[in-house]
Design an enzyme around this catalytic site. Sequence first.
Site, mmCIF file in Angstrom:
data_model
loop_
_atom_site.group_PDB
_atom_site.id
_atom_site.type_symbol
_atom_site.label_atom_id
_atom_site.label_comp_id
_atom_site.label_asym_id
_atom_site.label_seq_id
_atom_site.Cartn_x
_atom_site.Cartn_y
_atom_site.Cartn_z
ATOM 1 N N SER A 32 0.769 -1.167 0.105
ATOM 2 C CA SER A 32 -0.175 0.149 0.175
ATOM 3 C C SER A 32 0.810 1.323 0.006
ATOM 4 O O SER A 32 1.988 1.152 0.466
ATOM 5 C CB SER A 32 -0.985 -0.013 1.108
ATOM 6 O OG SER A 32 -1.431 1.344 1.519
ATOM 7 N N TYR B 144 -2.008 -1.159 10.686
ATOM 8 C CA TYR B 144 -2.140 -1.373 9.154
ATOM 9 C C TYR B 144 -0.827 -0.740 8.496
ATOM 10 O O TYR B 144 -0.288 -1.410 7.625
ATOM 11 C CB TYR B 144 -3.486 -0.712 8.648
ATOM 12 C CG TYR B 144 -3.457 -0.810 7.174
ATOM 13 C CD1 TYR B 144 -3.988 -2.192 6.601
ATOM 14 C CD2 TYR B 144 -3.192 0.314 6.353
ATOM 15 C CE1 TYR B 144 -4.022 -2.359 5.205
ATOM 16 C CE2 TYR B 144 -3.295 0.159 5.066
ATOM 17 C CZ TYR B 144 -3.815 -1.007 4.376
ATOM 18 O OH TYR B 144 -4.038 -1.191 3.111
ATOM 19 N N LYS C 99 1.779 -2.983 6.135
ATOM 20 C CA LYS C 99 2.211 -2.764 4.848
ATOM 21 C C LYS C 99 3.751 -2.483 4.535
ATOM 22 O O LYS C 99 4.038 -2.813 3.459
ATOM 23 C CB LYS C 99 1.309 -1.835 4.181
ATOM 24 C CG LYS C 99 -0.098 -2.303 4.003
ATOM 25 C CD LYS C 99 -0.357 -3.571 3.433
ATOM 26 C CE LYS C 99 -1.760 -3.866 3.136
ATOM 27 N NZ LYS C 99 -1.990 -5.118 2.353
#
Length: 275
Positions: A164, A179, A183
């Site tokens: 991401s 998160y 990533k």
Amino acid sequence: MAAKTSPRTLPSLSLEGKVCMVTGAARGLGFEFCRSFLQAGSTSIIILDLKETETKAAADELAIFATEELKYTAAEIKFIGIACDVSSEESVKKAFSVITQEYGRVDVAVACAGIVENYSALDYPADRAKRLFDINVHGVFYTAREAARAMIPNGGGSIILISSMSANIVNVPQLQTPYNASKAAVKHMAASLGVEWAKDGIRVNALSPGYMLTKLTKTILEDDMALKNTWEKLTPMGRMGEPEDLAGAIVFLASDSSRFVTGSEIRVDGGYCAI
């Protein structure tokens, strides 16, 4: 008279004859990647996701697209759905056992399964943070490792880890530290595995999307247009991406056009990380 020489041509973006597998593919970006692979010529596609009914429904939907829109015959395509919990090493191993039994090999593997949640770091429940890392990091590692084990005897292949833009920046205004960290781990995992498996003929790269208008994202943003407007204003192109905007990048990384590309990251974020 001198013999005529053939003009040089670019490496092919075709995936014809390649067996492609995508995790988290029952919906969202994972399913769109399957569609892109089909449009690029792959007629052997495996859809992995948590619920078997959803994987089979997605495989059926892909088959309808293949026969009705792309005019393949039913005999020319082979799409299957397999239930797989990527956070379980044993579940991933079982899934790849089925794949090798059905197809004999894997040429392209995409680790797309992942989740995102928004809590402040001080309030993030420990069990949910662990679950996120089990899926987003450990699940990606298990998928890549089993793909490599299947690819090495056949001379290699392409593994694509879906990271991401959050691996490179801190998203605002939403709070999502675990998160973002997960990533970033995936991005560096692609670089590390790309180096480790290079001599085995396996290329490992990361694809890092920006804000994408998937069906799920659209549903969420229907009730929060202010957030959508913020994301669009922060993106230099002034819009969120459509899933189709990733098609060229995913096919490039899967195909022989990227045969000397490994350990790399391709960001498709409308310029978000450039500012």
